[in-house]
Design a protein around this motif. Sequence first.
Motif, PDB file in Angstrom:
ATOM      1  N   SER A 146      67.258   8.981 -31.752  1.00 51.09           N
ATOM      2  CA  SER A 146      67.300   9.613 -33.074  1.00 51.09           C
ATOM      3  C   SER A 146      66.610   8.520 -33.809  1.00 51.09           C
ATOM      4  N   ARG A 147      66.183   9.143 -35.165  1.00 54.49           N
ATOM      5  CA  ARG A 147      65.677   8.337 -36.199  1.00 54.49           C
ATOM      6  C   ARG A 147      66.768   7.605 -36.983  1.00 54.49           C
ATOM      7  N   LEU A 148      66.844   6.440 -37.342  1.00 53.97           N
ATOM      8  CA  LEU A 148      67.663   5.861 -38.303  1.00 53.97           C
ATOM      9  C   LEU A 148      67.054   4.845 -39.143  1.00 53.97           C
ATOM     10  N   LEU A 149      67.573   5.107 -40.388  1.00 57.78           N
ATOM     11  CA  LEU A 149      67.086   4.106 -41.340  1.00 57.78           C
ATOM     12  C   LEU A 149      68.159   3.318 -42.131  1.00 57.78           C
ATOM     13  N   ALA A 150      68.418   2.240 -41.944  1.00 56.13           N
ATOM     14  CA  ALA A 150      69.026   1.184 -42.214  1.00 56.13           C
ATOM     15  C   ALA A 150      68.634   0.439 -43.563  1.00 56.13           C
ATOM     16  N   VAL A 151      69.334   0.485 -44.511  1.00 53.90           N
ATOM     17  CA  VAL A 151      69.291  -0.373 -45.894  1.00 53.90           C
ATOM     18  C   VAL A 151      70.384  -1.271 -46.018  1.00 53.90           C
ATOM     19  N   THR A 152      70.027  -2.292 -46.428  1.00 53.77           N
ATOM     20  CA  THR A 152      70.996  -3.478 -46.658  1.00 53.77           C
ATOM     21  C   THR A 152      70.736  -4.569 -47.594  1.00 53.77           C
TER      22      THR A 152
END
Length: 243
Positions: A146-152
């Motif tokens: 899967s494609r995951l974009l994490a922004v923190t």
Amino acid sequence: MARVPRFLADYTQRRGFTTTVVSAERPSPGLLRVTFAGEDLRTREFSPCDVTAFRVAANDFRHYTPETPDPDAGTATVLFHDHGRHDAPGLRLIESLEPGAELDWCGLASARGFRWTSPRSALVMGDASTLGLMAAMAGRAEAEGSRLLAVTEVHEPDAEYVRKLLPDAVVLLSAEEEGAALDAWLVGTPAKEEIRRLAPEAVYLAGHGGSIQRQRQALRTLHGLDRRTIRTQPYWATGKTGL
């Protein structure tokens, strides 16, 4: 976080399982990682949004997300945020843990409205208290293709380590106001382009409660995301006894 009657806390703890601390380390100034071992960790099925509870007082618990489970070894790590408020019951417990100490895991499950559903594309946003969740999601997304974009958003002393922990994530430096860095990113052109390309089937917002509300509104109004794709899990709130 709501307290419970002592008899109910006792019952909850009895239904859990005991683990032993293998190691406790500080990979960066504001983060603590504890590795736990136990036979139950060999047989439990883990999902990235699962949480367990640690009893911090006679009638009080704190909830945490396992970061990296290893059923073959019978171990699991939990990554904790050191928010600097050392009178907080959760942090006080975690800082007291040493190798050989025993700690009961009181349950292991995902909240009904905050579950990993194996989306083909997903966006996860949060502060430093959500890094374990993000690491767990990143591992599962990679395994599932899967494609995951994490922004923190994190404090500057932790940024270098977090970029190594989550090499594909957008790592922002925290501002004075909680969630302000994430708010600013959401209204910028890079966010609009990245979210458009990602076309997330699921959005996970976790961490500071007030920030989550603003982020959810921005994702709906500025980015046109369907509210049904957005799942939220507040971990803490300003002015309340925290993690």
